[in-house]
Motif scaffolding. Structure first.
Motif, short mmCIF file in Angstrom:
data_model
loop_
_atom_site.label_atom_id
_atom_site.label_comp_id
_atom_site.label_asym_id
_atom_site.label_seq_id
_atom_site.Cartn_x
_atom_site.Cartn_y
_atom_site.Cartn_z
N GLU A 61 112.51 96.24 -21.77
CA GLU A 61 112.75 94.97 -21.09
C GLU A 61 112.04 94.96 -19.75
O GLU A 61 112.41 95.72 -18.84
CB GLU A 61 114.26 94.76 -20.87
CG GLU A 61 115.04 94.48 -22.14
CD GLU A 61 114.64 93.14 -22.78
OE1 GLU A 61 114.11 92.26 -22.06
OE2 GLU A 61 114.83 92.99 -24.00
N GLU A 76 111.94 92.66 -17.28
CA GLU A 76 112.67 92.13 -16.14
C GLU A 76 113.63 93.17 -15.53
O GLU A 76 113.64 93.39 -14.32
CB GLU A 76 113.46 90.87 -16.52
CG GLU A 76 112.59 89.64 -16.76
CD GLU A 76 111.97 89.61 -18.15
OE1 GLU A 76 112.07 90.62 -18.89
OE2 GLU A 76 111.37 88.57 -18.50
N SER A 99 113.36 95.57 -11.51
CA SER A 99 114.29 95.06 -10.49
C SER A 99 114.71 96.11 -9.46
O SER A 99 115.19 95.76 -8.40
CB SER A 99 115.51 94.44 -11.16
OG SER A 99 116.17 95.43 -11.92
N ARG A 128 106.33 89.84 -24.04
CA ARG A 128 107.47 90.45 -23.38
C ARG A 128 107.09 91.27 -22.14
O ARG A 128 107.93 91.54 -21.28
CB ARG A 128 108.20 91.33 -24.39
CG ARG A 128 109.67 91.47 -24.04
CD ARG A 128 110.35 92.52 -24.87
NE ARG A 128 110.61 92.08 -26.23
CZ ARG A 128 110.98 92.91 -27.21
NH1 ARG A 128 111.13 94.21 -26.96
NH2 ARG A 128 111.19 92.46 -28.42
N LEU A 146 103.48 90.25 -16.89
CA LEU A 146 104.05 90.06 -15.55
C LEU A 146 103.34 88.90 -14.85
O LEU A 146 102.13 88.87 -14.75
CB LEU A 146 103.85 91.34 -14.74
CG LEU A 146 104.53 91.40 -13.36
CD1 LEU A 146 106.03 91.23 -13.47
CD2 LEU A 146 104.19 92.71 -12.66
N GLU A 198 106.34 84.16 -11.39
CA GLU A 198 107.72 83.71 -11.55
C GLU A 198 108.65 84.89 -11.85
O GLU A 198 109.70 85.05 -11.21
CB GLU A 198 107.80 82.68 -12.68
CG GLU A 198 109.10 81.91 -12.67
CD GLU A 198 109.52 81.47 -14.07
OE1 GLU A 198 108.62 81.26 -14.91
OE2 GLU A 198 110.73 81.38 -14.30
N ILE A 199 108.26 85.69 -12.82
CA ILE A 199 109.09 86.85 -13.20
C ILE A 199 109.20 87.82 -12.03
O ILE A 199 110.27 88.32 -11.71
CB ILE A 199 108.49 87.56 -14.44
CG1 ILE A 199 108.58 86.64 -15.65
CG2 ILE A 199 109.18 88.88 -14.70
CD1 ILE A 199 107.78 87.12 -16.85
N ARG A 224 111.44 86.41 -9.22
CA ARG A 224 112.84 86.33 -9.57
C ARG A 224 113.50 87.71 -9.69
O ARG A 224 114.66 87.89 -9.32
CB ARG A 224 113.01 85.56 -10.89
CG ARG A 224 114.45 85.09 -11.01
CD ARG A 224 114.77 84.20 -12.16
NE ARG A 224 113.71 83.33 -12.60
CZ ARG A 224 113.49 83.07 -13.89
NH1 ARG A 224 114.23 83.63 -14.83
NH2 ARG A 224 112.53 82.23 -14.24
N HIS A 225 112.75 88.73 -10.18
CA HIS A 225 113.39 89.99 -10.54
C HIS A 225 113.09 91.16 -9.61
O HIS A 225 113.91 92.06 -9.48
CB HIS A 225 113.03 90.38 -11.98
CG HIS A 225 113.52 89.39 -12.99
ND1 HIS A 225 114.82 89.41 -13.46
CD2 HIS A 225 112.92 88.34 -13.59
CE1 HIS A 225 114.99 88.41 -14.31
NE2 HIS A 225 113.84 87.74 -14.41
#
Lengths: 338, 338, 338
Positions: free
Chosen positions: C219, C221, C225, C252, C255, C258-259, C262-263
């Motif tokens: 994953e 995201e 983080s 998936r 990058l 936005e991603i 946000r993360h």
């Protein structure tokens, strides 16, 4: 000859004194080639290194030689990179490109093309090989190597023995070397080749006219037993009528450590114009000789730098000023001798 | 314009004063191009010479010009050598490669690509030709040559006569030259071409708007009889409907010594952007003019060095310091003038 | 290790102290890379830049690094340009070509070939990439970049968190980077890849044996983080059983701004070994991040110059003399930082 501003196109343009001159200047280049000293004598000069046919070794040797005198190199590799593809004449190419440099080295696939280029060039031109025709700096470095190896044993170019082995018919280097040998005296030459690849008669005539003793053989062992220099060259199998015949001759002229140790004298030196084909099926000069002190093939390429530096210095008239603009090298030199 | 750090992408970015500036600096480069002096003003500076489409002449001219100012050149030739083949964007290429040099010259087969590259580059970029679009340094060297040839006879760019001959429709160089001519006054221009290859109407409009006299002709002899400059270009036979028509026009626009001697004035100068096709079937500018003093085509390429040196000096802000870091040349210069 | 005269063939030859040494010297190169100063410490030294497989970025980086120390570069690009095509062995090539230079950088398509070349070379050799095997200077510049980005936020290589994303199975750069990370302590590593392209077990073992915390995820995201560094690599679609599966994973792991916004945490840094595929169908690292201050991919390539300068200085033993032979830059520098 007057070297300043001259073209170097053929071994035929050298007299005995010219050779002595080039070699004397080459000797003075040793501290620079060994990286004991650095010179700026050609600072600002530009070599146009034009290799319209690729050749890594010769191209880099010319380029590095010019760099070692402090000069700069601009390079062209391959014919496709050239306007010649659009129908530009050698005359135009030479007029234009010679405006961008101070001396030009050119390799070209076509015989005579470098001389044609030189006639239109506005700066001196050095022939780096024009097809089957001439490659004068290779002949000079071969002869310089012979001289140096002989002198290490108190001998000279004016009385020595050499065996030339392999393809003596098509080998450009052996023809040029023989022409240069005619400037010296008392050389004994054994020519070792398959009959199909024998030395052309006119070359043999010239050697004899110069007073040298020339003999012919097709036996490797006997030929190398009484010579100072073994000059090996490549035999290409496509030269023969059949594969059987090719294999026969390749086996008979293959020099290796066992044959050399058993038949040659201790001081005999092995040379080769390179590249040598080290694939198992060819291997004309066996890799088991790689560490043998008699193997001079890498001393040859090292000497190529000295000879080319000498030519550049003479053409540009700086052979007496190299030291004047020199200083000690600043880095740590790790350079294994060969 | 402010030259320091600027990109040179198009002839449209120059005003009259900029042209005067470049040419004045180019004049100061003569002693370096003639190898009377050597300068170190750009010592340590690196030119990224990126020729993604091959061009021996332009590539070497940029490289040698940078060397003549004391700088170093790192070169890339051919698109296959590039990560672009793996999908890298011009943006990424420009970001990365501009980190390795101080100024970049780029030739690229696609129109607009050099401007796109320049937008992402972190150092100044000079357009070395982007497809059919622009080749600004060629136009500058053409104009500089016209100025120099005119001045040799006490004339100037502000009142002269020029005949442009050949393919005026597709010829990138004549379009750019016409744009630059709009910055000057009182030019008489004769456009000589087959109707199929006539100068585009918008270029003619601009010339007239600038106050120049423009006439059109399809007769070579009449056109060259009252001009100071004959600017010849290549006519490619594939532009025509039939081979017969191509032969007709090629025969009619072929300039040779007999035609030139009979019809042109003694001081008239012959130019050509090169390469010229010297094969017998083309031969638009006959080789029998090669030794004629009016033939300025090799003076053009020599002038290219001066103009490119001037641009580099201006972009890097060293045009006033070249002499300060100079010394006399150390080698013997053999350089035939053209 | 003793750097003077050494070969740089593999990341495995470095101990922790060696890395610290290289990076300390790299730091001293900043004024030269930024063009505040120019040095002549390697004046007269020749780099043989042998790229038998093309690579514009790496080739130019080595060449420019050597130029920035005052040295000269002689270059060979492409295998066809080589005598190897005629059956010459790597041994012969190395013996000959090492006579023409003071240090050699080599890229070669075959694994192990650079080490074989180095064994016969008479001067130090730096591996510029030998097939899927090693590319040690890339790993060094990656690690140097991580160190520099961490230090900007008061962190160090001995306690940080990194996510490696993409093709971890075939990616040469992530394997080498992991080897180097084993020399440091307390690194938390998240490995993010499709199962087909997972990091090889032996690499994971080594990281754990070095005391690092390794976790695996698929994953994007969640993985980015809580890390300091996101190290993205290319996923090639031909690695998958079907196009559907390839599209699934590419989507998936892509990058974008936005991603990332946000993360990820504000100080997180994005790296990539380049080239990245910016075509719409790939776009693993979205171009909408191009101006984001976290994007360190062009700082990486800039750091490559520093690391390569440091290696050259150490191999040639001049790292303490660079300033001694330096002077101020003479031209106006326009260089946009990244």
């Amino acid at each position: 000859m007057d070297f300043i501003g001259a073209n170097i196109l053929s071994v035929s343009q050298f007299e005995r004194g010219d050779i002595d001159r080039v070699f004397a200047v080459a000797d003075t280049m040793v501290p620079y080639a060994r990286r004991e000293k650095v010179t700026r004598v050609l600072e600002g000069a530009i070599l146009g290194n034009m290799f319209l046919e690729p050749s890594t070794r010769t191209r880099l040797s010319f380029g590095s030689a010019f760099n070692l005198l402090g000069g700069t190199v601009r390079e062209t590799v391959g014919i496709t990179a050239s306007a010649m593809a659009k129908g530009e004449s050698l005359y135009d190419t030479a007029r234009v490109l010679s405006g961008y440099s101070d001396v030009i080295c050119m390799r070209h696939p076509q015989e005579g093309s470098v001389a044609e280029f030189a006639a239109a060039s506005r700066v001196p031109v050095v022939n780096g090989g024009d097809g089957a025709n001439e490659h004068p700096t290779q002949a000079l470095l071969d002869l310089y190597t012979i001289r140096k190896e002989l002198e290490a044993h108190g001998r000279s170019l004016d009385e020595f023995r050499i065996a030339m082995i392999g393809d003596l018919k098509y080998g450009r280097t052996v023809h040029s070397l023989c022409k240069l040998l005619c400037l010296f005296s008392n050389v004994q030459i054994v020519l070792v080749s398959p009959p199909e690849l024998a030395m052309p008669e006119d070359v043999v005539e010239k050697l004899r006219a110069a007073g040298h003793k020339v003999s012919v053989s097709d036996e490797l062992e006997a030929s190398i037993s009484h010579v100072d220099i073994v000059y090996s060259t490549r035999i290409q199998e496509e030269r023969f009528a059949s594969q059987e015949e090719a294999n026969l001759y390749r086996g008979r002229f293959r020099l290796n450590r066992e044959i050399f140790t058993r038949h040659a004298q201790p001081n005999t030196v092995i040379m080769h114009p390179l590249p040598r084909d080290s694939r198992a099926e060819a291997n004309e000069l066996d890799t088991d000789l790689n560490e043998h002190p008699s193997l001079a093939i890498f001393r040859q390429t090292d000497n190529g730098l000295l000879v080319r530096m000498a030519l550049f210095a003479l053409l540009l008239g700086v052979e007496g000023k190299v030291d004047q603009y020199s200083h000690e090298v600043r880095w740590h030199v790790r350079r294994t001798p060969v």
